[in-house]
Design a protein around this motif. Structure first.
Motif, PDB file in Angstrom:
ATOM      1  N   GLN A 107       0.847  -1.031  -0.173  1.00  0.00           N
ATOM      2  CA  GLN A 107       0.064  -0.060   0.130  1.00  0.00           C
ATOM      3  C   GLN A 107       0.965   1.215   0.089  1.00  0.00           C
ATOM      4  OE1 GLN A 107      -3.164   0.019  -0.259  1.00  0.00           O
ATOM      5  NE2 GLN A 107      -3.970  -1.962   0.414  1.00  0.00           N
ATOM      6  N   ARG A 108       0.429   2.204  -0.579  1.00  0.00           N
ATOM      7  CA  ARG A 108       1.268   3.626  -0.645  1.00  0.00           C
ATOM      8  C   ARG A 108       0.897   4.349   0.424  1.00  0.00           C
ATOM      9  NH1 ARG A 108      -1.366   3.403  -5.790  1.00  0.00           N
ATOM     10  NH2 ARG A 108       0.115   3.036  -7.609  1.00  0.00           N
ATOM     11  N   VAL A 109       1.983   5.019   1.191  1.00  0.00           N
ATOM     12  CA  VAL A 109       1.459   6.163   1.952  1.00  0.00           C
ATOM     13  C   VAL A 109       2.585   7.315   1.587  1.00  0.00           C
ATOM     14  CG1 VAL A 109       2.080   6.813   4.392  1.00  0.00           C
ATOM     15  CG2 VAL A 109       1.502   4.448   4.022  1.00  0.00           C
ATOM     16  N   VAL A 119       0.751  20.454  -5.226  1.00  0.00           N
ATOM     17  CA  VAL A 119       1.146  19.121  -5.021  1.00  0.00           C
ATOM     18  C   VAL A 119       0.209  18.238  -4.233  1.00  0.00           C
ATOM     19  CG1 VAL A 119       2.930  17.657  -4.254  1.00  0.00           C
ATOM     20  CG2 VAL A 119       3.587  19.677  -5.413  1.00  0.00           C
ATOM     21  N   ARG A 120      -0.159  18.789  -3.233  1.00  0.00           N
ATOM     22  CA  ARG A 120      -1.289  18.019  -2.541  1.00  0.00           C
ATOM     23  C   ARG A 120      -2.421  17.805  -3.255  1.00  0.00           C
ATOM     24  NH1 ARG A 120      -2.342  21.091   1.556  1.00  0.00           N
ATOM     25  NH2 ARG A 120      -1.068  22.933   1.149  1.00  0.00           N
ATOM     26  N   ALA A 121      -3.003  19.100  -3.924  1.00  0.00           N
ATOM     27  CA  ALA A 121      -4.206  18.895  -4.758  1.00  0.00           C
ATOM     28  C   ALA A 121      -3.931  17.815  -5.806  1.00  0.00           C
ATOM     29  CB  ALA A 121      -4.530  20.063  -5.397  1.00  0.00           C
ATOM     30  N   TYR A 122      -3.010  17.696  -6.339  1.00  0.00           N
ATOM     31  CA  TYR A 122      -2.791  16.662  -7.595  1.00  0.00           C
ATOM     32  C   TYR A 122      -2.902  15.217  -6.807  1.00  0.00           C
ATOM     33  CZ  TYR A 122      -0.609  13.995 -11.193  1.00  0.00           C
ATOM     34  OH  TYR A 122      -0.537  12.921 -12.367  1.00  0.00           O
ATOM     35  N   TYR A 123      -2.182  14.936  -5.792  1.00  0.00           N
ATOM     36  CA  TYR A 123      -2.290  13.622  -5.431  1.00  0.00           C
ATOM     37  C   TYR A 123      -3.408  13.460  -4.732  1.00  0.00           C
ATOM     38  CZ  TYR A 123       2.776  12.963  -6.620  1.00  0.00           C
ATOM     39  OH  TYR A 123       3.901  12.625  -7.471  1.00  0.00           O
ATOM     40  N   ALA A 124      -4.161  14.300  -4.180  1.00  0.00           N
ATOM     41  CA  ALA A 124      -5.476  14.181  -3.759  1.00  0.00           C
ATOM     42  C   ALA A 124      -6.420  13.105  -4.897  1.00  0.00           C
ATOM     43  CB  ALA A 124      -6.235  15.241  -3.228  1.00  0.00           C
ATOM     44  N   ILE A 125      -6.178  13.443  -6.086  1.00  0.00           N
ATOM     45  CA  ILE A 125      -7.045  12.980  -7.097  1.00  0.00           C
ATOM     46  C   ILE A 125      -6.269  11.605  -7.547  1.00  0.00           C
ATOM     47  CG2 ILE A 125      -7.797  13.311  -9.533  1.00  0.00           C
ATOM     48  CD1 ILE A 125      -9.325  15.017  -7.299  1.00  0.00           C
ATOM     49  N   TRP A 126      -4.783  11.847  -7.664  1.00  0.00           N
ATOM     50  CA  TRP A 126      -4.159  10.717  -8.633  1.00  0.00           C
ATOM     51  C   TRP A 126      -4.289   9.381  -7.283  1.00  0.00           C
ATOM     52  CZ3 TRP A 126       0.194   7.937  -6.908  1.00  0.00           C
ATOM     53  CH2 TRP A 126       0.965   6.989  -7.861  1.00  0.00           C
ATOM     54  N   VAL A 127      -4.318   9.385  -6.138  1.00  0.00           N
ATOM     55  CA  VAL A 127      -4.538   8.150  -5.578  1.00  0.00           C
ATOM     56  C   VAL A 127      -5.618   7.695  -5.388  1.00  0.00           C
ATOM     57  CG1 VAL A 127      -2.520   9.010  -3.789  1.00  0.00           C
ATOM     58  CG2 VAL A 127      -4.898   9.538  -3.380  1.00  0.00           C
ATOM     59  N   GLY A 135      -2.897  -1.039  -9.817  1.00  0.00           N
ATOM     60  CA  GLY A 135      -1.671  -1.123 -10.428  1.00  0.00           C
ATOM     61  C   GLY A 135      -0.627  -1.348  -9.335  1.00  0.00           C
ATOM     62  N   LEU A 136       0.372  -2.133  -9.860  1.00  0.00           N
ATOM     63  CA  LEU A 136       1.807  -2.129  -9.023  1.00  0.00           C
ATOM     64  C   LEU A 136       2.634  -0.934  -9.192  1.00  0.00           C
ATOM     65  CD1 LEU A 136       2.477  -5.912 -10.058  1.00  0.00           C
ATOM     66  CD2 LEU A 136       1.255  -5.122  -8.052  1.00  0.00           C
ATOM     67  N   PHE A 137       2.342  -0.091 -10.427  1.00  0.00           N
ATOM     68  CA  PHE A 137       3.336   1.065 -10.578  1.00  0.00           C
ATOM     69  C   PHE A 137       3.065   2.051  -9.444  1.00  0.00           C
ATOM     70  CE2 PHE A 137      -0.660   1.717 -12.492  1.00  0.00           C
ATOM     71  CZ  PHE A 137      -0.853   3.115 -12.396  1.00  0.00           C
ATOM     72  N   GLY A 138       4.186   3.120  -9.510  1.00  0.00           N
ATOM     73  CA  GLY A 138       4.051   4.149  -8.629  1.00  0.00           C
ATOM     74  C   GLY A 138       4.273   3.856  -7.274  1.00  0.00           C
ATOM     75  N   ARG A 139       4.703   2.816  -6.799  1.00  0.00           N
ATOM     76  CA  ARG A 139       4.981   2.415  -5.421  1.00  0.00           C
ATOM     77  C   ARG A 139       6.500   2.097  -4.817  1.00  0.00           C
ATOM     78  NH1 ARG A 139      -0.232   0.329  -3.801  1.00  0.00           N
ATOM     79  NH2 ARG A 139      -1.735   0.222  -5.643  1.00  0.00           N
ATOM     80  N   VAL A 182       4.551   1.324   1.966  1.00  0.00           N
ATOM     81  CA  VAL A 182       5.901   1.891   1.267  1.00  0.00           C
ATOM     82  C   VAL A 182       5.403   3.314   1.675  1.00  0.00           C
ATOM     83  CG1 VAL A 182       4.999   1.873  -1.024  1.00  0.00           C
ATOM     84  CG2 VAL A 182       7.382   2.257  -0.422  1.00  0.00           C
ATOM     85  N   VAL A 183       6.458   4.090   2.128  1.00  0.00           N
ATOM     86  CA  VAL A 183       6.450   5.407   2.322  1.00  0.00           C
ATOM     87  C   VAL A 183       7.142   6.241   0.946  1.00  0.00           C
ATOM     88  CG1 VAL A 183       7.040   7.510   3.526  1.00  0.00           C
ATOM     89  CG2 VAL A 183       6.330   5.337   4.735  1.00  0.00           C
ATOM     90  N   ILE A 184       6.158   6.778   0.343  1.00  0.00           N
ATOM     91  CA  ILE A 184       6.724   7.602  -0.985  1.00  0.00           C
ATOM     92  C   ILE A 184       7.104   8.877  -0.854  1.00  0.00           C
ATOM     93  CG2 ILE A 184       6.239   7.853  -3.333  1.00  0.00           C
ATOM     94  CD1 ILE A 184       4.534   5.483  -3.182  1.00  0.00           C
ATOM     95  N   GLN A 185       8.136   9.518  -0.905  1.00  0.00           N
ATOM     96  CA  GLN A 185       8.445  10.927  -0.883  1.00  0.00           C
ATOM     97  C   GLN A 185       7.915  11.610  -1.979  1.00  0.00           C
ATOM     98  OE1 GLN A 185       9.397  12.336   2.108  1.00  0.00           O
ATOM     99  NE2 GLN A 185       9.659  10.330   2.890  1.00  0.00           N
TER     100      GLN A 185
END
Length: 272
Positions: A107-109, A119-127, A135-139, A182-185
């Motif tokens: 799981q992504r954190v 940046v926070r707005a973008y990822y609020a939608i992306w996740v 998908g397995l990608f982006g982790r 996994v913690v993603i920066q």
């Protein structure tokens, strides 16, 4: 024996953070492939007691190949040097593969503290996008069994190696493990976000050029509408997401026309 392959290009600032968590109380077979490094990546890794392979070529593709040749066992984890993964999460991924899956991911954190509101707005939608959630990608982490490893080693070398690996497995062959994290920066600024997104658009175009592979599902208007209908307060964030997507396509157009699928637009802000 669980093996971990970590390709690392100038990751001295962050690889210790990853290895501290990964080796906490466990003895995995860890191979760090320092590729084209001009910093102390190899020395930091050796100080943690892991095996280090060095190559002067700054290439993730080459690093993954060398790491595979040096790794001793399965399940096998491919781990980006700039993420954070605990020993417990690594073991959970291995246990999922023991149940018969060919590939697994955690799981992504997302680390979002101190990031710009764009940046926070973008990822609020992306996740929340369906293909991103599944998908397995982006982790930054993909775990494979021996059979799964044979599958991804047969893939052509592409910039979006994690996306290609994700697409190589059917839904019933892969799993997102709830007990692994996994913690993603994330990028700290809008400019850093754009570097990542331009790279993503370019790499997807490379996959699309392969008639057999393709880049899989796309974000559509219906996906965004579904998110906003369920969470109306995310409407401004959806607008940011669309704006970033459009701008990234425009900026990536020149590289795509030139067939430049090797220039790696690196986000240095996540390596702090």
């Amino acid at each position: 024996m669980l093996s971990v392959v970590i390709p690392a290009h100038n990751e001295a600032r962050v690889i210790g953070r990853l290895l501290d968590g990964l080796l906490d109380g466990e003895r995995f077979d860890v191979v760090v492939v320092a590729n084209g490094c001009t910093d102390d990546t190899a020395e930091v890794a050796r100080a943690h007691g892991v095996r280090v392979v060095e190559t002067p070529k700054p290439s993730k593709r080459t690093a993954l190949r060398l790491g595979d040749e040096a790794a001793r066992g399965y399940p096998r984890l491919y781990v980006d040097a700039d993420i954070e993964l605990t020993a417990a999460s690594a073991k959970a991924l291995g246990e999922a593969l023991a149940q018969g899956f060919l590939a697994a991911a955690p799981q992504r954190v997302l680390a979002l503290d101190g990031r710009s509101w764009l940046v926070r707005a973008y990822y609020a939608i992306w996740v929340r996008l369906p293909h991103v959630r599944a998908g397995l990608f982006g982790r930054g982490v993909i775990a494979v069994s021996e059979a799964g490893n044979e599958r991804i080693r047969a893939l052509p070398p592409v910039m979006a190696d994690d996306l290609a690996a994700s697409l190589a497995f059917k839904a019933e062959e892969r799993v997102i493990v709830p007990s692994a994290e996994v913690v993603i920066q994330t990028p700290r600024t809008f400019a850093d976000l754009m570097r990542r997104r331009v790279r993503a658009v370019t790499s997807v175009a490379e996959l699309d050029a392969d008639a057999q592979a393709g880049a899989g599902d796309r974000t559509g208007v219906r996906d965004l509408l579904a998110i906003v209908i369920r969470r109306p307060w995310l409407a401004p964030a959806a607008g940011v997401f669309v704006g970033v997507a459009v701008l990234a396509r425009r900026r990536a157009a020149r590289a795509i026309r030139a067939g430049d699928y090797t220039t790696w637009l690196r986000d240095e802000s996540s390596r702090t």
